[in-house]
Design a protein around this motif. Structure first.
Motif, PDB file in Angstrom:
ATOM      1  N   ILE A  30       1.134  -1.109   0.014  1.00 16.92           N
ATOM      2  CA  ILE A  30       0.298  -0.262  -0.035  1.00 16.92           C
ATOM      3  C   ILE A  30       0.736   0.709  -0.484  1.00 16.92           C
ATOM      4  N   GLN A  31       2.136   1.085   0.889  1.00 16.27           N
ATOM      5  CA  GLN A  31       2.779   2.761   0.598  1.00 16.27           C
ATOM      6  C   GLN A  31       3.331   2.262  -0.068  1.00 16.27           C
ATOM      7  N   LYS A  32       4.103   1.843  -1.392  1.00 13.57           N
ATOM      8  CA  LYS A  32       4.797   1.383  -2.214  1.00 13.57           C
ATOM      9  C   LYS A  32       3.396   1.999  -3.287  1.00 13.57           C
ATOM     10  N   LYS A  33       2.337   1.670  -3.417  1.00 15.44           N
ATOM     11  CA  LYS A  33       1.967   2.449  -4.127  1.00 15.44           C
ATOM     12  C   LYS A  33       0.870   3.493  -4.338  1.00 15.44           C
ATOM     13  N   LYS A  34       1.209   4.379  -3.039  1.00 16.63           N
ATOM     14  CA  LYS A  34       1.115   5.467  -2.461  1.00 16.63           C
ATOM     15  C   LYS A  34       1.926   6.539  -2.669  1.00 16.63           C
ATOM     16  N   GLU A  35       3.230   5.950  -3.078  1.00 18.24           N
ATOM     17  CA  GLU A  35       4.435   6.791  -3.557  1.00 18.24           C
ATOM     18  C   GLU A  35       4.616   6.912  -5.120  1.00 18.24           C
ATOM     19  N   GLU A  36       3.517   5.540  -5.664  1.00 21.30           N
ATOM     20  CA  GLU A  36       3.986   5.244  -7.036  1.00 21.30           C
ATOM     21  C   GLU A  36       3.622   6.647  -7.775  1.00 21.30           C
ATOM     22  N   GLU A  37       1.799   6.512  -7.015  1.00 18.26           N
ATOM     23  CA  GLU A  37       0.851   7.530  -7.425  1.00 18.26           C
ATOM     24  C   GLU A  37       0.926   8.802  -6.779  1.00 18.26           C
ATOM     25  N   LYS A  38       1.915   9.481  -5.871  1.00 19.11           N
ATOM     26  CA  LYS A  38       2.477  10.609  -5.728  1.00 19.11           C
ATOM     27  C   LYS A  38       3.555  11.305  -6.967  1.00 19.11           C
TER      28      LYS A  38
END
Length: 63
Positions: A30-38
């Motif tokens: 989930i954290q990795k996905k948030k960073e990619e979206e950012k």
């Protein structure tokens, strides 16, 4: 004909979903996905700044 059956029927309320318990692997994903979206948002913002390439359509000067 004064019944309450006329008009649209109201939809039934959905039950609230329970909070899920995440383990470390899920939290990391989930954290990795948030960073990619950012990162994607930042790239899109940078790409929209300023013109890309030429000046667009040029007029020939003829009237």
């Amino acid at each position: 004909m004064s019944s309450k059956q006329g008009g649209k029927a109201k939809p039934l309320k959905q039950p609230k979903s329970e909070k899920k318990d995440y383990d470390e692997v899920d939290m990391a994903n989930i954290q990795k996905k948030k960073e990619e979206e950012k990162a994607l948002k930042e790239l899109r913002a940078k790409a929209q700044k300023g013109p890309i390439g030429g000046a667009g359509l040029k007029k020939s000067g003829k009237k």
